[in-house]
Design a protein around this motif. Structure first.
Motif, PDB file in Angstrom:
ATOM      1  N   UNK A 212       0.867  -1.178   0.000  1.00  0.00           N
ATOM      2  CA  UNK A 212       0.000   0.000   0.000  1.00  0.00           C
ATOM      3  C   UNK A 212       0.906   1.232   0.000  1.00  0.00           C
ATOM      4  N   UNK A 213       0.436   2.316  -0.575  1.00  0.00           N
ATOM      5  CA  UNK A 213       1.248   3.523  -0.698  1.00  0.00           C
ATOM      6  C   UNK A 213       0.648   4.640   0.143  1.00  0.00           C
ATOM      7  N   UNK A 214       1.506   5.329   0.909  1.00  0.00           N
ATOM      8  CA  UNK A 214       1.109   6.553   1.606  1.00  0.00           C
ATOM      9  C   UNK A 214       1.599   7.732   0.773  1.00  0.00           C
ATOM     10  N   UNK A 215       0.662   8.548   0.329  1.00  0.00           N
ATOM     11  CA  UNK A 215       0.978   9.655  -0.567  1.00  0.00           C
ATOM     12  C   UNK A 215       0.793  10.982   0.147  1.00  0.00           C
ATOM     13  N   UNK A 228      14.951   9.098  -1.082  1.00  0.00           N
ATOM     14  CA  UNK A 228      14.499   7.815  -1.602  1.00  0.00           C
ATOM     15  C   UNK A 228      15.286   6.693  -0.920  1.00  0.00           C
ATOM     16  N   UNK A 229      14.551   5.700  -0.406  1.00  0.00           N
ATOM     17  CA  UNK A 229      15.169   4.582   0.301  1.00  0.00           C
ATOM     18  C   UNK A 229      15.198   4.747   1.806  1.00  0.00           C
ATOM     19  N   UNK A 230      14.895   5.942   2.322  1.00  0.00           N
ATOM     20  CA  UNK A 230      14.904   6.156   3.765  1.00  0.00           C
ATOM     21  C   UNK A 230      13.624   5.616   4.397  1.00  0.00           C
ATOM     22  N   UNK A 231      13.695   5.335   5.694  1.00  0.00           N
ATOM     23  CA  UNK A 231      12.547   4.800   6.428  1.00  0.00           C
ATOM     24  C   UNK A 231      11.649   5.942   6.896  1.00  0.00           C
ATOM     25  N   UNK A 232      10.348   5.707   6.837  1.00  0.00           N
ATOM     26  CA  UNK A 232       9.369   6.693   7.288  1.00  0.00           C
ATOM     27  C   UNK A 232       8.297   5.996   8.113  1.00  0.00           C
ATOM     28  N   UNK A 233       7.770   6.708   9.109  1.00  0.00           N
ATOM     29  CA  UNK A 233       6.650   6.208   9.911  1.00  0.00           C
ATOM     30  C   UNK A 233       5.350   6.779   9.360  1.00  0.00           C
ATOM     31  N   UNK A 234       4.325   5.940   9.364  1.00  0.00           N
ATOM     32  CA  UNK A 234       3.012   6.368   8.880  1.00  0.00           C
ATOM     33  C   UNK A 234       1.993   6.077   9.973  1.00  0.00           C
ATOM     34  N   UNK A 246      10.532   5.278   1.623  1.00  0.00           N
ATOM     35  CA  UNK A 246      10.287   6.295   0.603  1.00  0.00           C
ATOM     36  C   UNK A 246      10.737   5.739  -0.745  1.00  0.00           C
ATOM     37  N   UNK A 247       9.795   5.602  -1.688  1.00  0.00           N
ATOM     38  CA  UNK A 247      10.138   5.020  -2.987  1.00  0.00           C
ATOM     39  C   UNK A 247      10.101   6.042  -4.123  1.00  0.00           C
ATOM     40  N   UNK A 248       9.482   7.179  -3.892  1.00  0.00           N
ATOM     41  CA  UNK A 248       9.381   8.176  -4.969  1.00  0.00           C
ATOM     42  C   UNK A 248       9.344   9.574  -4.378  1.00  0.00           C
ATOM     43  N   UNK A 249      10.054  10.478  -5.030  1.00  0.00           N
ATOM     44  CA  UNK A 249      10.052  11.891  -4.652  1.00  0.00           C
ATOM     45  C   UNK A 249      10.027  12.710  -5.929  1.00  0.00           C
ATOM     46  N   UNK A 250       8.966  13.484  -6.091  1.00  0.00           N
ATOM     47  CA  UNK A 250       8.810  14.275  -7.306  1.00  0.00           C
ATOM     48  C   UNK A 250       9.912  15.328  -7.402  1.00  0.00           C
ATOM     49  N   UNK A 261       5.482  15.973  -4.358  1.00  0.00           N
ATOM     50  CA  UNK A 261       4.826  14.709  -4.024  1.00  0.00           C
ATOM     51  C   UNK A 261       5.855  13.693  -3.537  1.00  0.00           C
ATOM     52  N   UNK A 262       5.477  12.941  -2.509  1.00  0.00           N
ATOM     53  CA  UNK A 262       6.339  11.888  -1.969  1.00  0.00           C
ATOM     54  C   UNK A 262       5.488  10.647  -1.728  1.00  0.00           C
ATOM     55  N   UNK A 263       6.042   9.475  -2.032  1.00  0.00           N
ATOM     56  CA  UNK A 263       5.336   8.205  -1.853  1.00  0.00           C
ATOM     57  C   UNK A 263       6.138   7.310  -0.909  1.00  0.00           C
ATOM     58  N   UNK A 264       5.433   6.725   0.052  1.00  0.00           N
ATOM     59  CA  UNK A 264       6.033   5.785   1.001  1.00  0.00           C
ATOM     60  C   UNK A 264       5.389   4.422   0.786  1.00  0.00           C
TER      61      UNK A 264
END
Length: 379
Positions: A212-215, A228-234, A246-250, A261-264
């Motif tokens: 699942x993606x957190x946007x 990109x590649x860093x750990x994030x808490x949701x 973190x897999x994507x950073x606009x 935009x950032x995607x986790x």
């Protein structure tokens, strides 16, 4: 009248007698004679009268390893979302799933009734067999010299046409099946068994929830924290906290909000996290050595720069420009303060850079409370 004259004569005689004695002087002269210590102060200051240095309170605040955190609002989103459509027209003959069903890659969701398409395949197979037999016979006769070479090439051409017709009939039969291209959940079913559809008619909406993606969107000032590649808490609206990557950073900002935009990406094997749930994303930078201090410690230099004042070994005030690593309700987390420095925590606004001061070290209990105040809600 005689009495008044006698009184006036007596007052005049008394004043004359006092002046004759010489026992009178100016107030300043009298004070000098009465207090010799004042004359000593005028000529040279005594140690008791010398000016004292400004007293300031200092504390050595322990440094901590701190990673700056940025909190942004976001929403969960399916990793993939596809609207499956019919690839040919006809009547829905089979409906193998229900809305909300979990499917795997390759599962047939629905099948359109063949309505003679399977017969076309069998006919094409027969024609191919006949073409093969004709081609073999023609080629033998050509080899023997009974038939011209041109007849053999014509037989091979007929064989190729029969092969193409079988391939076309088989492809038409394959188009009857609506197949899941990946594993996921049938979020919306838009047909019923027996419904008539045309090519391109929506059949079902398939979503992939694992991962699942957190946007969310990060401000341009916090862009360096998101990597990109860093750990994030949701933190989900349900109160659960999950970790992701973190897999994507606009690299292109939103023109209206100047945010990126950032995607986790979050593992969701049990599909417990749905699509579209409100979430709070906490991004963290690399840990750095920093000093947590209350906001009251921050001061301005003589040049107007923001920083903190410390006391060196000669009890002189030294100003240190600071780098704000993090800002929270409890404290400012600052970089740029030397380790072990005596930070002025009281009276910093009453002294200037280079001033000599009388530092008073805060007791251990005060320092403990200071660190607790600084770190509460920040670490």
């Amino acid at each position: 009248m005689k009495l008044n004259r006698y009184i006036a004569i007596l007052v005049f005689l008394g004043s004359t007698a006092w002046i004759a004695t010489g026992e009178f002087s100016f107030v300043g002269s009298a004070m000098s004679e009465a207090d010799p210590a004042v004359e000593e102060t005028a000529e040279g200051q005594t140690p008791e009268a010398a000016p004292k240095f400004q007293t300031v309170g200092t504390a050595v605040i322990p440094q901590v390893s701190h990673a700056r955190s940025v909190r942004i609002s976001g929403v969960t989103q399916a990793d993939k979302r596809t609207v499956l459509t019919a690839r040919t027209g006809g009547i829905i003959g089979e409906l193998n799933i229900a809305q909300g069903a979990i499917v795997k890659e390759g599962d047939v969701i629905a099948r359109i009734a063949p309505e003679g398409r399977d017969a076309n395949v069998r006919m094409a197979e027969q024609q191919l067999e006949q073409a093969k037999a004709d081609a073999e016979a023609q080629l033998r006769l050509v080899k023997q010299g009974t038939l011209p070479k041109l007849r053999g090439e014509a037989a091979l051409s007929a064989l190729r046409v029969a092969e193409a017709q079988l391939e076309q009939a088989s492809a038409e039969l394959d188009r009857l099946d609506v197949v899941a291209p990946y594993g996921g959940v049938i979020d919306l079913l838009q047909i019923e068994r027996g419904a008539s559809v045309d090519g391109g008619t929506p059949v079902a909406t398939l979503i992939a929830l694992d991962p699942i993606i957190a946007l969310g969107e990060v401000n341009e000032g916090d862009l360096l924290v998101a990597r990109i590649g860093s750990t994030a808490d949701v933190r989900l609206v349900s109160g659960d906290v999950v970790q992701g990557e973190v897999r994507y950073l606009s690299r292109s900002a939103n023109a209206a909000t100047r945010t990126f935009a950032v995607e986790v990406e979050i593992a969701n094997p049990d599909l417990s996290i749905p699509d579209g749930m409100t979430a709070e994303i906490v991004l963290r930078g690399d840990p750095v050595l920093a000093t947590p201090v209350p906001r009251s410690v921050v001061a301005l230099s003589d040049d107007g720069d923001i920083g903190v004042r410390t006391v060196n070994d000669e009890d002189e005030v030294v100003f240190h420009p600071i780098d704000i690593v993090d800002d929270s309700t409890g404290a400012l987390i600052l970089g740029g303060i030397p380790e072990g420095a005596r930070v002025i925590v009281a009276g910093q606004n009453f002294v200037g850079d280079g001033d000599r001061v009388d530092p008073v070290e805060a007791d251990s209990e005060t320092i403990r409370k200071l660190v607790e105040e600084a770190t509460s809600g920040a670490l």
